[in-house]
Each structure stands twice: as C-alpha cells, then as structure tokens.
Design an enzyme around this catalytic site. Structure first.
Site, mmCIF file in Angstrom:
data_model
loop_
_atom_site.group_PDB
_atom_site.id
_atom_site.type_symbol
_atom_site.label_atom_id
_atom_site.label_comp_id
_atom_site.label_asym_id
_atom_site.label_seq_id
_atom_site.Cartn_x
_atom_site.Cartn_y
_atom_site.Cartn_z
ATOM 1 C CE LYS A 53 23.737 81.749 52.722
ATOM 2 N NZ LYS A 53 23.806 80.641 53.664
ATOM 3 N N GLY A 184 13.228 68.178 52.359
ATOM 4 C CA GLY A 184 13.599 68.905 53.579
ATOM 5 C C GLY A 184 13.767 70.368 53.234
ATOM 6 C CG HIS A 440 10.140 108.538 54.893
ATOM 7 N ND1 HIS A 440 9.255 107.482 54.926
ATOM 8 C CD2 HIS A 440 9.823 109.269 53.782
ATOM 9 C CE1 HIS A 440 8.430 107.580 53.891
ATOM 10 N NE2 HIS A 440 8.758 108.649 53.198
HETATM 11 C C1 LIG Z 1 24.740 74.466 53.061
HETATM 12 C C2 LIG Z 1 25.021 75.119 54.400
HETATM 13 C C3 LIG Z 1 24.821 76.471 54.540
HETATM 14 C C4 LIG Z 1 25.110 77.078 55.752
HETATM 15 N N1 LIG Z 1 24.893 78.425 55.857
HETATM 16 C C5 LIG Z 1 25.176 79.034 57.015
HETATM 17 C C6 LIG Z 1 25.024 80.435 57.124
HETATM 18 O O1 LIG Z 1 24.645 81.127 56.178
HETATM 19 N N2 LIG Z 1 25.312 81.020 58.310
HETATM 20 C C7 LIG Z 1 25.728 80.284 59.383
HETATM 21 O O2 LIG Z 1 25.965 80.864 60.452
HETATM 22 N N3 LIG Z 1 25.888 78.948 59.311
HETATM 23 C C8 LIG Z 1 25.628 78.318 58.140
HETATM 24 N N4 LIG Z 1 25.821 76.970 58.055
HETATM 25 C C9 LIG Z 1 26.286 76.240 59.249
HETATM 26 C C10 LIG Z 1 27.807 76.383 59.456
HETATM 27 O O3 LIG Z 1 28.472 76.067 58.260
HETATM 28 C C11 LIG Z 1 28.247 75.459 60.581
HETATM 29 O O4 LIG Z 1 27.485 75.725 61.733
HETATM 30 C C12 LIG Z 1 29.707 75.621 60.936
HETATM 31 O O5 LIG Z 1 30.498 75.532 59.785
HETATM 32 C C13 LIG Z 1 30.133 74.544 61.951
HETATM 33 O O6 LIG Z 1 31.508 74.675 62.266
HETATM 34 P P1 LIG Z 1 32.226 73.531 63.113
HETATM 35 O O7 LIG Z 1 33.567 74.050 63.483
HETATM 36 O O8 LIG Z 1 31.349 73.034 64.175
HETATM 37 O O9 LIG Z 1 32.398 72.317 62.097
HETATM 38 P P2 LIG Z 1 33.304 72.136 60.784
HETATM 39 O O10 LIG Z 1 33.692 73.404 60.151
HETATM 40 O O11 LIG Z 1 32.562 71.121 59.975
HETATM 41 O O12 LIG Z 1 34.636 71.468 61.347
HETATM 42 C C14 LIG Z 1 34.680 70.145 61.815
HETATM 43 C C15 LIG Z 1 36.026 69.545 61.439
HETATM 44 O O13 LIG Z 1 36.155 68.293 62.113
HETATM 45 C C16 LIG Z 1 36.812 67.376 61.267
HETATM 46 N N5 LIG Z 1 36.545 66.017 61.751
HETATM 47 C C17 LIG Z 1 35.446 65.260 61.551
HETATM 48 N N6 LIG Z 1 35.585 64.084 62.191
HETATM 49 C C18 LIG Z 1 36.786 64.089 62.791
HETATM 50 C C19 LIG Z 1 37.512 63.157 63.606
HETATM 51 N N7 LIG Z 1 37.030 61.972 63.947
HETATM 52 N N8 LIG Z 1 38.726 63.512 64.049
HETATM 53 C C20 LIG Z 1 39.257 64.713 63.762
HETATM 54 N N9 LIG Z 1 38.633 65.628 62.997
HETATM 55 C C21 LIG Z 1 37.405 65.317 62.531
HETATM 56 C C22 LIG Z 1 36.278 67.707 59.894
HETATM 57 O O14 LIG Z 1 37.182 67.262 58.867
HETATM 58 C C23 LIG Z 1 36.177 69.229 59.952
HETATM 59 O O15 LIG Z 1 37.335 69.869 59.450
HETATM 60 C C24 LIG Z 1 25.580 76.319 56.849
HETATM 61 C C25 LIG Z 1 25.805 74.946 56.695
HETATM 62 C C26 LIG Z 1 25.539 74.348 55.490
HETATM 63 C C27 LIG Z 1 25.816 72.882 55.336
HETATM 64 N N1 LIG Z 2 21.437 80.867 56.456
HETATM 65 C C1 LIG Z 2 21.823 80.093 57.455
HETATM 66 O O1 LIG Z 2 22.141 80.547 58.552
HETATM 67 C C2 LIG Z 2 21.899 78.624 57.267
HETATM 68 C C3 LIG Z 2 21.737 78.107 56.005
HETATM 69 C C4 LIG Z 2 21.787 76.740 55.873
HETATM 70 C C5 LIG Z 2 22.028 75.934 56.971
HETATM 71 N N2 LIG Z 2 22.218 76.481 58.176
HETATM 72 C C6 LIG Z 2 22.461 75.611 59.354
HETATM 73 O O2 LIG Z 2 22.566 74.261 58.976
HETATM 74 C C7 LIG Z 2 21.672 73.478 59.755
HETATM 75 C C8 LIG Z 2 21.159 72.330 58.943
HETATM 76 O O3 LIG Z 2 20.274 72.808 57.942
HETATM 77 P P1 LIG Z 2 19.117 71.908 57.339
HETATM 78 O O4 LIG Z 2 18.222 72.804 56.562
HETATM 79 O O5 LIG Z 2 19.692 70.705 56.687
HETATM 80 O O6 LIG Z 2 18.431 71.331 58.628
HETATM 81 P P2 LIG Z 2 17.094 71.702 59.400
HETATM 82 O O7 LIG Z 2 17.052 70.784 60.549
HETATM 83 O O8 LIG Z 2 16.979 73.139 59.606
HETATM 84 O O9 LIG Z 2 15.946 71.285 58.360
HETATM 85 C C9 LIG Z 2 15.686 69.949 58.003
HETATM 86 C C10 LIG Z 2 14.275 69.877 57.448
HETATM 87 O O10 LIG Z 2 14.053 68.556 56.996
HETATM 88 C C11 LIG Z 2 12.732 68.202 57.322
HETATM 89 N N3 LIG Z 2 12.612 66.750 57.318
HETATM 90 C C12 LIG Z 2 13.109 65.871 58.224
HETATM 91 N N4 LIG Z 2 12.789 64.604 57.845
HETATM 92 C C13 LIG Z 2 12.102 64.694 56.691
HETATM 93 C C14 LIG Z 2 11.533 63.753 55.796
HETATM 94 N N5 LIG Z 2 11.587 62.442 56.031
HETATM 95 N N6 LIG Z 2 10.915 64.199 54.679
HETATM 96 C C15 LIG Z 2 10.842 65.522 54.436
HETATM 97 N N7 LIG Z 2 11.368 66.468 55.233
HETATM 98 C C16 LIG Z 2 11.992 66.058 56.336
HETATM 99 C C17 LIG Z 2 12.485 68.852 58.672
HETATM 100 O O11 LIG Z 2 11.101 68.994 58.922
HETATM 101 C C18 LIG Z 2 13.195 70.185 58.488
HETATM 102 O O12 LIG Z 2 12.344 71.188 57.993
HETATM 103 C C19 LIG Z 2 20.576 74.433 60.189
HETATM 104 O O13 LIG Z 2 20.043 74.037 61.419
HETATM 105 C C20 LIG Z 2 21.276 75.743 60.290
HETATM 106 O O14 LIG Z 2 21.736 75.930 61.598
HETATM 107 C C21 LIG Z 2 22.132 77.806 58.340
#
Ligand SMILES: Cc1cc2nc3c(=O)[nH]c(=O)nc-3n(C[C@H](O)[C@H](O)[C@H](O)COP(=O)(O)OP(=O)(O)OC[C@H]3O[C@@H](n4cnc5c(N)ncnc54)[C@H](O)[C@@H]3O)c2cc1C
Ligand SMILES: NC(=O)c1ccc[n+]([C@@H]2O[C@H](COP(=O)([O-])OP(=O)(O)OC[C@H]3O[C@@H](n4cnc5c(N)ncnc54)[C@H](O)[C@@H]3O)[C@@H](O)[C@H]2O)c1
Length: 472
Positions: A53, A184, A440
């Site tokens: 963000k 993707g 509005h």
């Molecule tokens: C680029 C990106 C943008 C995103 N944007 C948004 C957004 O705008 N809004 C939104 O709602 N969501 C967003 N998400 C998704 C969101 O970040 C995740 O859904 C959320 O952080 C998941 O939380 P979690 O607690 O499941 O996992 P995590 O926060 O990943 O916690 C998992 C923890 O488990 C630990 N772990 C892993 N393996 C082991 C093991 N074997 N033993 C012990 N510990 C372990 C890891 O070190 C980690 O600390 C985004 C994700 C990404 C990647």
């Molecule tokens: N603003 C937000 O809330 C936000 C932002 C980022 C991520 N997230 C979370 O993180 C999760 C993961 O995000 P993501 O975008 O990586 O996953 P996603 O599953 O949403 O998207 C993956 C994309 O990759 C495509 N894909 C798969 N195989 C492919 C291939 N061989 N070649 C080309 N395209 C291919 C799929 O069709 C899909 O559109 C999301 O599901 C979402 O919950 C949320």
C-alpha cells in the site's frame, strides 16, 4: 535433548493469526508456547498489505501530476522521479511497520516464544528445531496451526535465476529495474504491476485467466481490462512462454513478445502445511494435501487442533487471519463454539479499487438472483474524479430483494465495498438500502441506479416512489 515443554496451548506461527490466538488463550488464564523461526513482524506488515500500500500510494501521488497539468499546473514536464529513492522510502516505511509489529509481538510473547520451526510428531506433540541445533519437544493440550503461506514458485521458473522475484524480496530491492514482467495478475500482480508502472517501470502483465484480480463477472471483468490495459499491456487467457537471455527474460504469448529485466512471480500463495509432517503425525489429509477443518470453529477433524489464517487456504486476508486466530484460540481453551463468520470482503487497492463482497456471482443461482448495474458516467463526483468508468454490480435475491453480493471497480471503492458488506451482513434488501440517505455529490450516488434496477424487477410492487417507505 532439553526437557519436554508441557503447555496448555502450543501455537505454530507468530503472525497475525497466531498472535490473535495467543491473546484468547492468555485471556482464559492458560499457558501458551508460541513457536516461530522468524522473521517475525507478520507477513502483512513485512512483505504484504503494508509495503504494497505504501508503494501504491507513492505511485498514485506521482500519477496525479498529469491531472494537475490539466488543471493549469505549469512545469509538470520538468519534474523527475528518483525511482530508487521512492523504493527506499517504501522499504523504510515497511521497516517502521514491521519493526513496530515485531517489537509489540516480542513484548507480548515474552518468554513464551520458542524460536525455531515446528513440526508435528503427534497431533498434540510438536518438535521444534532450536537455533543451537537441539530439538525441543512441546506437549500441548491443544494446538493452533497458524504458520501462514508462501509465494508459489514453480520449478519452471528456476532456470530464470535471480531475475525472478516475489513479494518476499520485491520490497528489499535497492534498484528498481527498467522493465518487469508480472506473471499472475491476481490482487498482488495487479496492485504491484500498477504501482511499478505508475512509477515509470515498463510493465508487461500476463495471466492465464480471462480477467485480472480474480474477477469472474464478465461485465465487470471487461471494464477492468479496459481500464488497466490503458496503463500497461495485459496478456490474458493464455500462459506466457519465458526464456532467459544474457540481458533479460523474453516473455511471449500470441498477444506479444517483450524482453524484460525481471519477472515478478505473483502466481498465488501456497499454505505452509507441507512443512509440518502432518501425514506422518497421523492427520487425515484431503487429495490436495490439506487438513479438513470446520470454518465456523477452525477445528481440525475432531482433534484438539485448530487451523487459522493463510495456512488453511480459505480466506487469505489479514482481517480473516485475525478472526480465525481469535476463534481458534478461543475454542482451543474454552470448548467448541460455532462462530458466525463475517461477510466476505476483498479489495484490491488499484485506484480505481476493485472489490468483491458477499457471495460471488458464480455461486448464485441465476434463476433466483436479480442483478443491478450502474456506472460512473452519470455520477457527477465520478466525472470530477475522472472515474466515469466506475462500475458497480449488485446481486440480490429474486423474491425478496435481499442483497447477496456485489462486485465493483470504483474510485473510493474501498468505502463503497464496506458499505455494501455491512448491508449484506445486516440482511438488508435493495429497498432498505435505497431508502438510506445519499449526499450529493458523492460516489455513493451510483448505488441507487443499481438498486432501482433490482427493485423494479421484484415481484411485489408498491406504488410509493422508489426509495421511500411508509412511516411505521
Ligand atoms: C503482497 C501482499 C499484499 C497483501 N495485501 C493485503 C491487503 O491489502 N489486505 C489484506 O487483508 N491482506 C493482504 N494480504 C494477505 C495478508 O498479508 C495475509 O492474509 C496475512 O498476513 C496472513 O496472516 P497469517 O497469520 O496467516 O500468516 P503470517 O503473518 O505469514 O504468519 C505465519 C507465521 O508462521 C511462521 N512459520 C512458518 N512456518 C513455521 C513453522 N514450521 N513453525 C513455526 N512457525 C512457522 C512464519 O515465520 C510467520 O511468522 C497481502 C499479502 C501479500 C503477500
Ligand atoms: N488488497 C488485498 O486485499 C490483497 C492484496 C494482495 C494480496 N492479497 C491476498 O494474497 C493472496 C495471494 O495473492 P496473489 O495475487 O498472489 O494470488 P491469486 O491467487 O489471487 O492470483 C494468482 C494469479 O495467478 C494466475 N496464474 C496462476 N498460474 C499462472 C501461470 N502459470 N501463468 C500466469 N498466471 C497464472 C491466476 O490465474 C491468478 O490470477 C490473495 O488471494 C489475497 O487474499 C490481498
């Protein structure tokens, strides 16, 4: 071998879900052992929601300059952007978010944190590999699995070496490349593709799906494609061939061929269940290797084991991880309560935002569903904001008008999406929502058009003007 640890609740993962679970267990006065090898600070703050963000905000600020020129600002063409300085700011802000989150988490966990990866020996017995090489056994009354997910990185990307990044490494780059192929175009690919493109990186986006951002509604999908393909090429509906050359990677589909410096692999995320030794420890797995669990309780099978957050593969979003962690932690220590889950809500902050709320169109029976559509062309505020392409699709029960789901692309869409999610969760009908005040000029004024389209198709007609109710 250190002496076994006996604990009421063992939590695997100190991310969002794990920390919320810990809070519930502590509240019930139970002992907790929370296990994580690090890095701490949560995916959301370190490499997810927050840095993405910040990058989008920076990109949006820079993108505004052309609109400013249209409103008489001079000298816009003399402005230049230091992309590496932007990215440095993104990672500094990220470090601030993640640092604060980690510090708060460490303080909250205190001596209950065991640093190392956990794996199961039995459903309530874990083994943790400690940093000193020793194995620590943890015996628990209940276990919460909350160890998150990681980016999917297929083997066929390996030959491309360090020219492939994921969001795990993107925010650490010291130098942004001149061109990036985004493979993707889900929420991550579209958000990051736009941020990079608006910051002047040449971006090519490719996805095997027909529409980006996981959209299934063709009407909205088409609008989204038109909107964002004006910013960078979107090669959709086929897989891209990738080949490595000395000075870059060639991406090819029937829609084009381009050489790029780097690939951002945003192909989805896979749950970290595969690292937990589940099958050998006696868990039943489905054909995808995932645990069976109940989303209303987070309980795995009928075991004292609960699974929360991205690792369960159901609603991989931050607020859902927090909810699921809370439910898992509560049920781990207080007996099983079934919880009503919140209305699904997902938002991509793409400006205009894309959001999907409640039931998805493909999950609704077309014979029992009415759809109302409205766009921004007649909405004064959207026109001012240059957002005539705003589009809202609402779905409601065909008999009662009760709102079931919505999808949209809109400027300020994050707010519209919340408003709709709250209406759906409260069980409101199109008639109820139409009777609400609409100021509005606001973007929300688009809604009445879509709501009226639904109301006019309902079987029971009323001769009152639409949007008016008789005094009770
Ligand atoms: C680029 C990106 C943008 C995103 N944007 C948004 C957004 O705008 N809004 C939104 O709602 N969501 C967003 N998400 C998704 C969101 O970040 C995740 O859904 C959320 O952080 C998941 O939380 P979690 O607690 O499941 O996992 P995590 O926060 O990943 O916690 C998992 C923890 O488990 C630990 N772990 C892993 N393996 C082991 C093991 N074997 N033993 C012990 N510990 C372990 C890891 O070190 C980690 O600390 C985004 C994700 C990404 C990647
Ligand atoms: N603003 C937000 O809330 C936000 C932002 C980022 C991520 N997230 C979370 O993180 C999760 C993961 O995000 P993501 O975008 O990586 O996953 P996603 O599953 O949403 O998207 C993956 C994309 O990759 C495509 N894909 C798969 N195989 C492919 C291939 N061989 N070649 C080309 N395209 C291919 C799929 O069709 C899909 O559109 C999301 O599901 C979402 O919950 C949320």
């Amino acid at each position: 071998m250190p002496q076994d640890i006996q604990t009421d609740v063992a939590i695997i993962g100190a991310g969002t879900a794990g920390l919320f679970a810990m809070k519930q267990a502590r509240k019930a006065g139970k002992s907790v052992t929370i296990i994580d090898p690090g890095p701490l600070g949560t995916t959301c703050a370190r490499v997810g929601c927050m840095p993405s963000k910040v990058a989008l905000h920076a990109a949006h600020l820079w993108d505004q300059r052309e609109e400013m020129a249209a409103y008489g600002a001079h000298g816009i063409e003399q402005l230049s952007l230091d992309r590496d300085a932007v990215w440095d700011r993104v990672s500094t802000m990220r470090d601030r978010f993640a640092g604060k989150t980690e510090a708060n988490a460490r303080k909250a966990m205190g001596d209950d944190l065991l640093e190392g990866p956990a794996r199961f020996l039995e459903p309530t017995v874990l083994e943790v590999a400690l940093p000193d090489g020793k194995q620590q056994v943890v015996r628990a009354q209940a276990v919460v699995i909350a160890n998150g997910s990681r980016p999917i990185m297929p083997d066929w990307l390996a030959p491309l070496g360090d020219r492939v990044v994921t969001t795990d490494t993107l925010f650490d780059l010291k130098h942004l490349p001149d061109s990036v192929g985004v493979l993707g175009l889900g929420a991550i690919g579209l958000e990051m593709g736009l941020a990079l493109s608006r910051l002047g990186v040449r971006v090519i986006g490719a996805d095997i799906a027909r529409f980006p951002a996981g959209i299934s509604d063709p009407e909205l999908g088409q609008q989204v494609v038109e909107q964002f393909s004006a910013e960078f090429p979107l090669w959709l509906g086929e897989s891209a061939e990738l080949s490595k050359e000395d000075d870059g990677i060639v991406m090819k589909t029937s829609q084009g061929r381009e050489k790029v410096d780097m690939i951002l692999a945003s192909l989805g995320r896979r749950p970290n269940t595969d690292t937990l030794n589940l099958a050998d420890a006696g868990f039943e797995l489905n054909d995808k290797g995932q645990l069976q669990f109940d989303p209303a309780t987070q309980q795995v099978q009928d075991l004292p084991v609960f699974i929360a957050g991205d690792v369960n593969g159901q609603r991989p979003l931050q607020h859902e991880a927090a909810d699921e962690g809370t439910i898992a932690g509560f049920n781990a220590v207080r007996g099983i309560t079934r919880f009503r889950r919140r209305t699904p809500l997902s938002i991509a902050f793409t400006h205009p935002d894309i959001a999907v709320v409640g039931a998805r169109l493909e999950d609704l029976d077309p014979d029992e569903t009415l759809t109302g559509t409205a766009d921004g062309s007649g909405n004064g505020r959207s026109v001012i904001l240059g957002a005539q392409s705003n589009l809202i699709r609402l779905h409601a029960d065909a008999k009662t008008g009760r709102l079931r789901g919505a999808s949209l692309m809109a400027t300020h869409g994050e707010h519209l999406a919340h408003l709709l999610a709250w209406a759906i969760q409260r069980g409101e009908t199109a008639q109820d929502l139409l009777a609400m005040p609409f100021y509005h000029p606001v973007v929300e004024e688009i809604l009445p058009d879509a709501l009226q389209e639904i109301v006019s198709q309902l079987p029971e007609k009323d001769d009152l003007p639409k949007g008016f109710l008789r005094e009770a």
